[in-house]
Design a protein around this motif. Structure first.
Motif, mmCIF file in Angstrom:
data_model
loop_
_atom_site.group_PDB
_atom_site.id
_atom_site.type_symbol
_atom_site.label_atom_id
_atom_site.label_comp_id
_atom_site.label_asym_id
_atom_site.label_seq_id
_atom_site.Cartn_x
_atom_site.Cartn_y
_atom_site.Cartn_z
ATOM 1 N N PRO A 1 -27.006 -99.533 18.617
ATOM 2 C CA PRO A 1 -27.945 -98.421 18.813
ATOM 3 C C PRO A 1 -27.271 -97.053 18.704
ATOM 4 C CG PRO A 1 -28.346 -100.125 20.422
ATOM 5 C CD PRO A 1 -27.078 -100.496 19.713
ATOM 6 N N LYS A 2 -26.040 -96.946 19.167
ATOM 7 C CA LYS A 2 -25.303 -95.682 19.048
ATOM 8 C C LYS A 2 -25.085 -95.323 17.584
ATOM 9 C CE LYS A 2 -21.160 -93.315 20.612
ATOM 10 N NZ LYS A 2 -19.949 -93.399 21.436
ATOM 11 N N MET A 3 -24.721 -96.306 16.758
ATOM 12 C CA MET A 3 -24.522 -96.068 15.323
ATOM 13 C C MET A 3 -25.841 -95.664 14.653
ATOM 14 S SD MET A 3 -21.804 -99.124 14.376
ATOM 15 C CE MET A 3 -22.532 -99.331 12.799
ATOM 16 N N VAL A 4 -26.933 -96.314 15.039
ATOM 17 C CA VAL A 4 -28.243 -95.970 14.478
ATOM 18 C C VAL A 4 -28.592 -94.530 14.824
ATOM 19 C CG1 VAL A 4 -30.720 -96.448 14.608
ATOM 20 C CG2 VAL A 4 -29.100 -98.344 14.446
ATOM 21 N N ARG A 5 -28.402 -94.150 16.079
ATOM 22 C CA ARG A 5 -28.684 -92.768 16.501
ATOM 23 C C ARG A 5 -27.833 -91.769 15.740
ATOM 24 N NH1 ARG A 5 -29.583 -93.330 22.876
ATOM 25 N NH2 ARG A 5 -31.835 -93.145 22.821
ATOM 26 N N GLN A 6 -26.527 -92.032 15.655
ATOM 27 C CA GLN A 6 -25.621 -91.097 14.990
ATOM 28 C C GLN A 6 -25.934 -90.948 13.503
ATOM 29 O OE1 GLN A 6 -21.770 -92.724 15.979
ATOM 30 N NE2 GLN A 6 -21.587 -91.435 17.791
ATOM 31 N N THR A 7 -26.421 -91.997 12.895
ATOM 32 C CA THR A 7 -26.688 -91.986 11.462
ATOM 33 C C THR A 7 -28.057 -91.400 11.116
ATOM 34 O OG1 THR A 7 -25.334 -93.972 11.245
ATOM 35 C CG2 THR A 7 -26.779 -93.440 9.397
ATOM 36 N N LEU A 8 -29.061 -91.669 11.918
ATOM 37 C CA LEU A 8 -30.438 -91.365 11.534
ATOM 38 C C LEU A 8 -31.141 -90.299 12.370
ATOM 39 C CD1 LEU A 8 -31.570 -95.054 10.945
ATOM 40 C CD2 LEU A 8 -30.827 -93.396 9.235
#
Length: 67
Positions: free
Chosen positions: A21-28
């Motif tokens: 979820p952290k990667m999704v937030r940082q990316t999108l």
């Protein structure tokens, strides 16, 4: 980039790990509204209260799995 010109599409990231979820937030985060749930039951609650356009779901979770 979004389904409705007045508001961004909403993505629900469901994972018992904090990394995905952290990667999704940082990316999108710039183009989408990102919601996070740490388990399937929490995700079901968000599905009842929010309009979700896309769900990224971990299928191997403790308790109630993603399937």
């Amino acid at each position: 980039m979004c389904l409705n010109e007045t508001s961004p599409a909403t993505i629900l990231a469901v994972d018992d790990s904090l990394v995905i979820p952290k990667m999704v937030r940082q990316t999108l985060w710039e183009n989408y509204r990102i919601l996070v749930a740490s388990n399937t039951l929490e995700a079901l609650g968000k599905l009842h209260h929010d309009s979700i356009d896309l769900m990224l779901l971990d299928i191997a979770m403790p308790g109630v799995d993603g399937l």
